[in-house]
Design an enzyme around this catalytic site. Structure first.
Site, PDB file in Angstrom:
ATOM      1  N   CYS A 140      49.017  -5.453  44.572  1.00 22.20           N
ATOM      2  CA  CYS A 140      47.725  -6.020  44.192  1.00 22.20           C
ATOM      3  C   CYS A 140      47.113  -5.269  43.143  1.00 22.20           C
ATOM      4  CB  CYS A 140      46.713  -6.166  45.332  1.00 22.20           C
ATOM      5  SG  CYS A 140      45.268  -6.914  45.013  1.00 22.20           S
ATOM      6  N   LEU A 145      58.339 -18.668  52.861  1.00 21.22           N
ATOM      7  CA  LEU A 145      56.819 -18.565  53.456  1.00 21.22           C
ATOM      8  C   LEU A 145      56.737 -17.368  54.555  1.00 21.22           C
ATOM      9  CD1 LEU A 145      54.751 -21.702  54.196  1.00 21.22           C
ATOM     10  CD2 LEU A 145      54.835 -19.823  56.039  1.00 21.22           C
ATOM     11  N   HIS A 152      42.539 -24.954  54.906  1.00 17.01           N
ATOM     12  CA  HIS A 152      43.535 -24.003  55.551  1.00 17.01           C
ATOM     13  C   HIS A 152      43.014 -22.781  56.213  1.00 17.01           C
ATOM     14  CE1 HIS A 152      47.527 -22.421  56.486  1.00 17.01           C
ATOM     15  NE2 HIS A 152      48.106 -23.612  56.033  1.00 17.01           N
ATOM     16  N   ASP A 160      47.969 -34.347  48.249  1.00 14.51           N
ATOM     17  CA  ASP A 160      48.561 -34.675  49.680  1.00 14.51           C
ATOM     18  C   ASP A 160      49.578 -33.570  50.049  1.00 14.51           C
ATOM     19  OD1 ASP A 160      46.982 -36.484  51.298  1.00 14.51           O
ATOM     20  OD2 ASP A 160      47.657 -38.059  49.941  1.00 14.51           O
ATOM     21  N   LEU A 207      50.719 -13.953  52.667  1.00 16.96           N
ATOM     22  CA  LEU A 207      50.036 -15.164  53.474  1.00 16.96           C
ATOM     23  C   LEU A 207      50.246 -15.126  54.585  1.00 16.96           C
ATOM     24  CD1 LEU A 207      49.209 -18.328  53.285  1.00 16.96           C
ATOM     25  CD2 LEU A 207      51.981 -18.536  53.506  1.00 16.96           C
ATOM     26  N   CYS A 219      43.581 -13.903  48.729  1.00 12.66           N
ATOM     27  CA  CYS A 219      44.715 -12.827  48.253  1.00 12.66           C
ATOM     28  C   CYS A 219      45.792 -13.650  48.776  1.00 12.66           C
ATOM     29  CB  CYS A 219      44.635 -11.755  49.000  1.00 12.66           C
ATOM     30  SG  CYS A 219      43.219 -10.864  48.176  1.00 12.66           S
ATOM     31  N   GLU A 264      49.623 -33.548  59.808  1.00 17.66           N
ATOM     32  CA  GLU A 264      48.808 -32.694  60.680  1.00 17.66           C
ATOM     33  C   GLU A 264      47.447 -33.615  60.897  1.00 17.66           C
ATOM     34  OE1 GLU A 264      46.467 -28.412  61.098  1.00 17.66           O
ATOM     35  OE2 GLU A 264      48.017 -28.586  59.474  1.00 17.66           O
ATOM     36  N   MET A 293      51.340 -23.529  46.356  1.00 18.20           N
ATOM     37  CA  MET A 293      52.463 -23.215  47.522  1.00 18.20           C
ATOM     38  C   MET A 293      53.756 -23.813  47.438  1.00 18.20           C
ATOM     39  SD  MET A 293      51.867 -23.617  51.663  1.00 18.20           S
ATOM     40  CE  MET A 293      50.747 -22.412  51.678  1.00 18.20           C
ATOM     41  N   ARG A 322      55.493 -21.245  45.035  1.00 19.05           N
ATOM     42  CA  ARG A 322      55.735 -19.982  45.635  1.00 19.05           C
ATOM     43  C   ARG A 322      56.929 -19.972  46.563  1.00 19.05           C
ATOM     44  NH1 ARG A 322      56.830 -15.703  47.245  1.00 19.05           N
ATOM     45  NH2 ARG A 322      55.665 -13.981  47.724  1.00 19.05           N
ATOM     46  N   TYR A 323      56.933 -21.095  47.355  1.00 17.56           N
ATOM     47  CA  TYR A 323      58.089 -21.166  48.038  1.00 17.56           C
ATOM     48  C   TYR A 323      59.175 -22.247  48.212  1.00 17.56           C
ATOM     49  CZ  TYR A 323      53.857 -18.526  50.135  1.00 17.56           C
ATOM     50  OH  TYR A 323      53.000 -17.697  50.403  1.00 17.56           O
ATOM     51  N   GLU A 350      50.075 -30.883  55.525  1.00 18.25           N
ATOM     52  CA  GLU A 350      48.668 -30.848  56.147  1.00 18.25           C
ATOM     53  C   GLU A 350      48.011 -31.993  56.331  1.00 18.25           C
ATOM     54  OE1 GLU A 350      50.406 -26.769  54.935  1.00 18.25           O
ATOM     55  OE2 GLU A 350      49.940 -28.682  53.925  1.00 18.25           O
TER      56      GLU A 350
END
Length: 387
Positions: free
Chosen positions: A368, A42, A221, A298, A48, A150, A305, A26, A115-116, A301
């Site tokens: 997909c 995101l 998650h 790490d 997502l 996915c 969090e 991510m 991805r972000y 999250e």
């Protein structure tokens, strides 16, 4: 920081090398100023966070509203996410091991594709082409989500497939990058051992007389229930990881699986980690170990969090024995597991796992379908994805 490795080209001397090892994840903003663009990407990703027909309107709106709050959270953990540092370190160390174990596909060159956040998938892909892999060079897309979803691995592969088409075309004249995929590895023995070692290390900090009663809370998650009900395999694969870890620990302690990081008002997979911890503390279970079971390093999250919200709030309620197991980060056992997963894949000749060939029961995404067809066909000559 990871060691800088010079570019390699397809004129290298090993029989099948060089091989690009691409870690997919991510990602996370490295500075507070990068939080806005990170959140924009995101919330624009329907894989997502599915927002339906209003994705293009609601995504930017939600990201703008959440940016100031999330910026404060990143400031509280040092000003940015450490996920790039750990990803570059883990991939570089893994490649050193692979060079020794698999000389026939050496040298193995580490790449990271987020991805972000930077380095984004398109940046990584352009680097691959600049380094000469576009002339039928071999590249392995290695997901750093051990349990397939996915929403995570699937989204990263959709992005990889998109940039393959944009940068190389449907049928590149030079042959293009020869891709294969490590799409899941939820019960690999090395991964399980790395988790177990970190749990045992944290359990050892409790007095002997209470150690066997410490509750182990595995936290992963969460996913929107719309994704779960579509047939996503993630909940089952996370549960498989948990069961494998507890088997390795000989079921020494009571345990539960819970889910974190829900966003927005829609239904998400529960029970929530924060609610679970508070419920147990109020019932008198004040000795708890939180285990981030779906993360390989790490990031926000874990560092904010779990550490600064969940554990802090629990201590306010009397949960003085609530702690967290260390994340995998630079664990030599974990890095050895990465190398073993990669070595088995390289020697197998397979393009991806058999599971990649079957879609979720409720999947209606043409993207997909096309992505799966592409990656299933890369090494196996499989013509049809099970619809």
């Amino acid at each position: 920081m990871a060691t800088v490795i010079p570019p390699v080209t397809q004129s290298s001397t090993s029989r099948n090398g060089p091989t690009a090892m691409v870690f997919m994840n991510m990602g996370g903003p490295q500075t507070v100023n990068e939080v806005g663009p990170f959140l924009s990407r995101l919330f624009a990703d329907a894989d997502l966070i599915p927002l339906g027909r209003l994705q293009n309107y609601l995504g930017p709106l939600i990201s703008r509203r959440r940016t100031p709050k999330i910026q404060k959270q990143y400031a509280a953990i040092g000003g940015g996410s450490p996920i790039r540092k750990w990803s570059e370190y883990q991939s570089a160390e893994m490649c050193k091991i692979l060079d020794e174990r698999c000389p026939e596909s050496a040298p193995h060159k580490p790449y990271v594709a987020f991805r972000y956040a930077d380095p984004l998938t398109e940046e990584m892909y352009q680097r691959l082409l600049d380094d000469g892999f576009g002339k039928q060079g071999r590249a392995v897309a290695f997901t750093q989500y051990p349990q397939y979803s996915c929403s995570t691995t699937g989204s990263s592969l959709n992005e990889l497939w998109k940039w393959r088409i944009r940068l190389e075309g449907q049928e590149p004249e030079s042959g293009g990058v020869r891709w294969s995929v490590i799409d899941r590895w939820p019960v690999h023995p090395g991964l399980i051992e790395a988790f177990a070692q970190n749990i045992e290390a944290q359990l050892a900090t409790y007095p002997t007389e209470v150690r066997k009663d410490v509750v182990l809370l595995f936290s992963a998650h969460s996913l929107p229930m719309s994704v779960v009900n579509r047939g996503d395999t993630y909940p089952a694969e996370v549960a498989a990881t948990v069961h494998a870890v507890m088997t390795r620990l000989n079921f020494s302690n009571p345990y539960r699986l819970c889910w974190q990081s829900q966003v927005g008002p829609s239904a998400w997979l529960g029970a929530q980690t924060s609610d679970t911890v508070m419920a147990y503390v109020r019932k008198g279970h004040t000795d708890l170990v939180l285990i981030p079971i779906a993360f390989t390093s790490d990031h926000i999250e874990t560092l904010f969090e779990l550490d600064q919200e969940v554990i802090h709030d629990a201590k306010q309620e009397g949960g003085t024995g609530v702690k967290r197991a260390e994340s995998l980060n630079g664990s030599p056992t974990f890095i050895g597991a990465l190398a073993d997963v990669a070595e088995r894949h390289l020697r197998s000749g397979e393009g991806c796992s058999r599971q990649m060939g079957i879609r979720c029961q409720g999947c209606k995404s043409e993207r997909c379908l096309e992505q799966k067809r592409f990656f299933m066909n890369t090494e196996r000559n499989v013509e049809e994805v099970i619809r």
